[in-house]
Motif scaffolding. Structure first.
Motif, PDB file in Angstrom:
ATOM      1  N   VAL A 325      10.349  -8.149   0.091  1.00  0.00           N
ATOM      2  CA  VAL A 325       9.401  -7.558  -0.860  1.00  0.00           C
ATOM      3  C   VAL A 325       8.015  -7.453  -0.235  1.00  0.00           C
ATOM      4  O   VAL A 325       7.328  -6.431  -0.359  1.00  0.00           O
ATOM      5  N   GLY A 326       7.600  -8.508   0.484  1.00  0.00           N
ATOM      6  CA  GLY A 326       6.293  -8.493   1.132  1.00  0.00           C
ATOM      7  C   GLY A 326       6.166  -7.392   2.171  1.00  0.00           C
ATOM      8  O   GLY A 326       5.142  -6.702   2.242  1.00  0.00           O
ATOM      9  N   ALA A 327       7.213  -7.209   2.980  1.00  0.00           N
ATOM     10  CA  ALA A 327       7.167  -6.196   4.040  1.00  0.00           C
ATOM     11  C   ALA A 327       7.032  -4.790   3.457  1.00  0.00           C
ATOM     12  O   ALA A 327       6.228  -3.979   3.933  1.00  0.00           O
ATOM     13  N   VAL A 328       7.801  -4.490   2.427  1.00  0.00           N
ATOM     14  CA  VAL A 328       7.758  -3.156   1.824  1.00  0.00           C
ATOM     15  C   VAL A 328       6.408  -2.920   1.138  1.00  0.00           C
ATOM     16  O   VAL A 328       5.819  -1.839   1.247  1.00  0.00           O
ATOM     17  N   CYS A 329       5.915  -3.941   0.441  1.00  0.00           N
ATOM     18  CA  CYS A 329       4.624  -3.799  -0.248  1.00  0.00           C
ATOM     19  C   CYS A 329       3.494  -3.497   0.732  1.00  0.00           C
ATOM     20  O   CYS A 329       2.613  -2.668   0.443  1.00  0.00           O
ATOM     21  N   MET A 330       3.509  -4.125   1.897  1.00  0.00           N
ATOM     22  CA  MET A 330       2.419  -3.927   2.860  1.00  0.00           C
ATOM     23  C   MET A 330       2.462  -2.527   3.465  1.00  0.00           C
ATOM     24  O   MET A 330       1.408  -1.938   3.763  1.00  0.00           O
ATOM     25  N   ILE A 331       3.653  -1.961   3.645  1.00  0.00           N
ATOM     26  CA  ILE A 331       3.753  -0.573   4.113  1.00  0.00           C
ATOM     27  C   ILE A 331       3.201   0.371   3.045  1.00  0.00           C
ATOM     28  O   ILE A 331       2.428   1.299   3.344  1.00  0.00           O
ATOM     29  N   CYS A 332       3.578   0.135   1.795  1.00  0.00           N
ATOM     30  CA  CYS A 332       3.051   0.950   0.695  1.00  0.00           C
ATOM     31  C   CYS A 332       1.537   0.795   0.573  1.00  0.00           C
ATOM     32  O   CYS A 332       0.832   1.755   0.226  1.00  0.00           O
ATOM     33  N   LEU A 333       1.026  -0.401   0.875  1.00  0.00           N
ATOM     34  CA  LEU A 333      -0.417  -0.631   0.832  1.00  0.00           C
ATOM     35  C   LEU A 333      -1.141   0.264   1.830  1.00  0.00           C
ATOM     36  O   LEU A 333      -2.174   0.867   1.512  1.00  0.00           O
ATOM     37  N   ALA A 334      -0.611   0.358   3.043  1.00  0.00           N
ATOM     38  CA  ALA A 334      -1.230   1.206   4.062  1.00  0.00           C
ATOM     39  C   ALA A 334      -1.286   2.664   3.598  1.00  0.00           C
ATOM     40  O   ALA A 334      -2.302   3.354   3.784  1.00  0.00           O
ATOM     41  N   ILE A 353      -6.770   5.958  -9.881  1.00  0.00           N
ATOM     42  CA  ILE A 353      -5.325   5.672  -9.820  1.00  0.00           C
ATOM     43  C   ILE A 353      -4.948   5.181  -8.425  1.00  0.00           C
ATOM     44  O   ILE A 353      -4.186   4.213  -8.274  1.00  0.00           O
ATOM     45  N   ALA A 354      -5.490   5.847  -7.385  1.00  0.00           N
ATOM     46  CA  ALA A 354      -5.190   5.433  -6.010  1.00  0.00           C
ATOM     47  C   ALA A 354      -5.684   4.018  -5.747  1.00  0.00           C
ATOM     48  O   ALA A 354      -4.985   3.201  -5.120  1.00  0.00           O
ATOM     49  N   LEU A 355      -6.882   3.683  -6.241  1.00  0.00           N
ATOM     50  CA  LEU A 355      -7.413   2.330  -6.051  1.00  0.00           C
ATOM     51  C   LEU A 355      -6.564   1.306  -6.798  1.00  0.00           C
ATOM     52  O   LEU A 355      -6.338   0.192  -6.299  1.00  0.00           O
ATOM     53  N   SER A 356      -6.074   1.682  -7.966  1.00  0.00           N
ATOM     54  CA  SER A 356      -5.197   0.782  -8.719  1.00  0.00           C
ATOM     55  C   SER A 356      -3.902   0.515  -7.958  1.00  0.00           C
ATOM     56  O   SER A 356      -3.382  -0.607  -7.948  1.00  0.00           O
ATOM     57  N   LEU A 357      -3.372   1.534  -7.299  1.00  0.00           N
ATOM     58  CA  LEU A 357      -2.160   1.346  -6.495  1.00  0.00           C
ATOM     59  C   LEU A 357      -2.426   0.437  -5.301  1.00  0.00           C
ATOM     60  O   LEU A 357      -1.566  -0.363  -4.918  1.00  0.00           O
ATOM     61  N   VAL A 358      -3.615   0.542  -4.717  1.00  0.00           N
ATOM     62  CA  VAL A 358      -3.995  -0.388  -3.645  1.00  0.00           C
ATOM     63  C   VAL A 358      -3.937  -1.815  -4.178  1.00  0.00           C
ATOM     64  O   VAL A 358      -3.387  -2.722  -3.537  1.00  0.00           O
ATOM     65  N   GLY A 359      -4.501  -2.032  -5.375  1.00  0.00           N
ATOM     66  CA  GLY A 359      -4.461  -3.361  -5.978  1.00  0.00           C
ATOM     67  C   GLY A 359      -3.043  -3.833  -6.244  1.00  0.00           C
ATOM     68  O   GLY A 359      -2.702  -4.996  -6.007  1.00  0.00           O
ATOM     69  N   PHE A 360      -2.189  -2.938  -6.731  1.00  0.00           N
ATOM     70  CA  PHE A 360      -0.793  -3.283  -7.020  1.00  0.00           C
ATOM     71  C   PHE A 360      -0.091  -3.795  -5.772  1.00  0.00           C
ATOM     72  O   PHE A 360       0.605  -4.818  -5.805  1.00  0.00           O
ATOM     73  N   PHE A 361      -0.286  -3.097  -4.650  1.00  0.00           N
ATOM     74  CA  PHE A 361       0.453  -3.444  -3.435  1.00  0.00           C
ATOM     75  C   PHE A 361      -0.198  -4.540  -2.600  1.00  0.00           C
ATOM     76  O   PHE A 361       0.457  -5.123  -1.742  1.00  0.00           O
ATOM     77  N   VAL A 362      -1.470  -4.866  -2.844  1.00  0.00           N
ATOM     78  CA  VAL A 362      -2.078  -5.956  -2.080  1.00  0.00           C
ATOM     79  C   VAL A 362      -1.876  -7.303  -2.776  1.00  0.00           C
ATOM     80  O   VAL A 362      -1.704  -8.335  -2.125  1.00  0.00           O
TER      81      VAL A 362
END
Length: 448
Positions: A325-334, A353-362
């Motif tokens: 889960v961590g590995a996939v989230c960090m790719i999505c974060l980038a 919305i884009a900033l919120s997605l950054v928060g979701f994945f970090v």
């Protein structure tokens, strides 16, 4: 032959065995305490953010009033982050030796007093020294919270419950960003120190009244026994672990090092956005400070959902494996960092919305790092383990201070976001290294 009650357990003389025994009323009381502890962990650690997250909101007004550069403010952030990181390890160790009921509110009370004094600052040196001291007391918040989580919630539910406990980051951060933005805009930056500190003093007393370190403190059985974990056997040999034994649990563990370095990468992005996000939105996107506060608050709220989703997936879908889960989230974060950075001005809603997605994945990976430190270390060493991982995270926080400030001054926002994206990709690789590791494999890992 009658059974004999002994310390919350029913002992059957025929079976020569003991099993947890609780009436329905006692189980309801136990569940109420679990809910109470979780609720006040969220409230308590959220209150710590009243005296921490306000700094990024006062930065634009402070720079405008006194004429300091981003690099100069970045040095304050970096030095404070270093002290926080060291404090998190040291206070993590002391929290293992202390009662969390006292440790957590004392740190909040001291931080509130320092924050109140910050409102009288008229120079960078005065501000910087007090902010550094404040960060030491701030580091007393999460280690005792982590300790209580591992005592009140069993390993098979810890990912989800840890995510709920860690929601205090987002709840406290979001409230502080909006509240501080309002105070700065309407009353001046000094009130963004005065008012939150007064609130935090009151909450510190409430924490002392409501928290308890473990079920055993109230005469209840251990949570693993209460939850019917058949594989659990209480290891009483760890009740009085020496300092050397605690350190061996933490440092002679390859996976602990992987997640610690991953946490550096997470904090470069997470704290970097918190530190510099309001300024980026104001300078680069032309958004008012009040609206910038709301957008960064959205980043925090989305992080709450991301942390819960990551914890739930690692518990239920990946059976306790945090690495996938961590590995996939960090790719999505980038990917989401690139979208947020390149979003044209004037598209405020899509940018939010884009900033919120950054928060979701970090915040998802941040929760998983904390849970993994509990997986890989003994419950008796969780404060030290979580403190060490947190210390490494604040190496990343230190880099997100002066380094990002310097990059912005020298290269503009291109350098800052390139730094964030590279950190996210490196973090994904480090999570990948723990892909198949769970708590029951730690012993084999440490002896490899």
């Amino acid at each position: 032959m009658a059974k004999v009650v002994n310390e919350g357990y029913v002992v059957d003389p025929i079976k020569q065995d003991s099993e947890p025994f609780m009436t329905m009323r006692e189980r309801k009381i136990y569940n109420k305490w679990r809910l109470r502890i979780l609720s006040f962990i969220i409230i308590g650690y959220g209150a710590y953010y009243l005296c921490r997250q306000n700094f990024s909101m006062i930065m634009p007004a402070y720079m405008e009033e006194f004429g300091y550069s981003k690099t100069q403010l970045g040095w304050v952030l970096t030095l404070a982050s270093i002290v926080y990181g060291i404090g998190k390890f040291v206070n993590g160790y002391f929290s293992d030796k202390s009662n969390a009921r006292y440790f957590m509110p004392i740190g909040l009370f001291a931080s509130a007093l320092i924050t109140f004094l910050l409102g009288f600052s008229n120079s960078l040196i005065f501000l910087g020294c007090l902010w550094i001291i404040n960060n030491w007391f701030q580091s007393m918040g999460w280690p005792p919270a982590a300790r209580m989580l591992t005592h009140w919630f069993a390993p098979r539910e810890l990912g989800t419950k840890w995510a709920l406990g860690a929601a205090s980051h987002q709840v406290g951060g979001a409230i502080t960003l909006v509240f501080s933005g309002y105070l700065v805009a309407n009353y001046g930056w000094r009130y963004a120190f005065f008012i939150p500190s007064i609130i935090a003093v009151g909450i510190s007393y409430i924490l002392f009244n409501r928290l308890r370190e473990s079920p055993k403190e109230l005469g209840f059985p251990l949570v693993e026994a209460y939850k019917g974990d058949e594989s659990f056997e209480e290891d009483r040999s760890e009740d009085h672990m020496t300092t050397i034994e605690i350190f061996r649990k933490v440092f002679i563990n390859r996976n602990m090092w992987y997640i610690s370095f991953a946490n550096i990468c997470i904090y470069i992005v997470r704290i970097g956005i918190i530190f510099w996000g309001p300024l980026f939105l104001k300078e680069h996107k032309g958004i008012s400070l009040t609206h910038a506060g709301w957008q960064v608050a959205g980043y925090e709220v989305a992080g709450l959902l991301g942390g819960f989703a990551a914890g739930w997936l690692s518990d239920r879908v990946f059976k306790g494996q945090r690495g996938p889960v961590g590995a996939v989230c960090m790719i999505c974060l980038a990917i989401t960092l690139i979208i947020f950075w390149q979003m044209p001005s004037g598209y405020d809603r899509f940018g939010a919305i884009a900033l919120s997605l950054v928060g979701f994945f970090v915040y998802g990976p941040q929760v998983l790092v904390g849970v993994a430190s509990a997986d890989f270390a003994s419950k008796k060493a969780i404060g030290t383990a979580n403190g060490f991982v947190g210390t490494m995270g604040y190496v990343g926080s230190a880099l997100s201070g002066v380094c990002v400030g310097w990059l912005i001054d020298e290269t503009g926002w291109f350098g800052a976001f390139s730094f964030f994206i590279v950190a996210a990709l490196l973090g994904s690789y480090l999570f990948f290294l723990t892909w198949n590791r769970k708590e029951n494999e730690v012993n084999s890992v440490t002896t490899e």
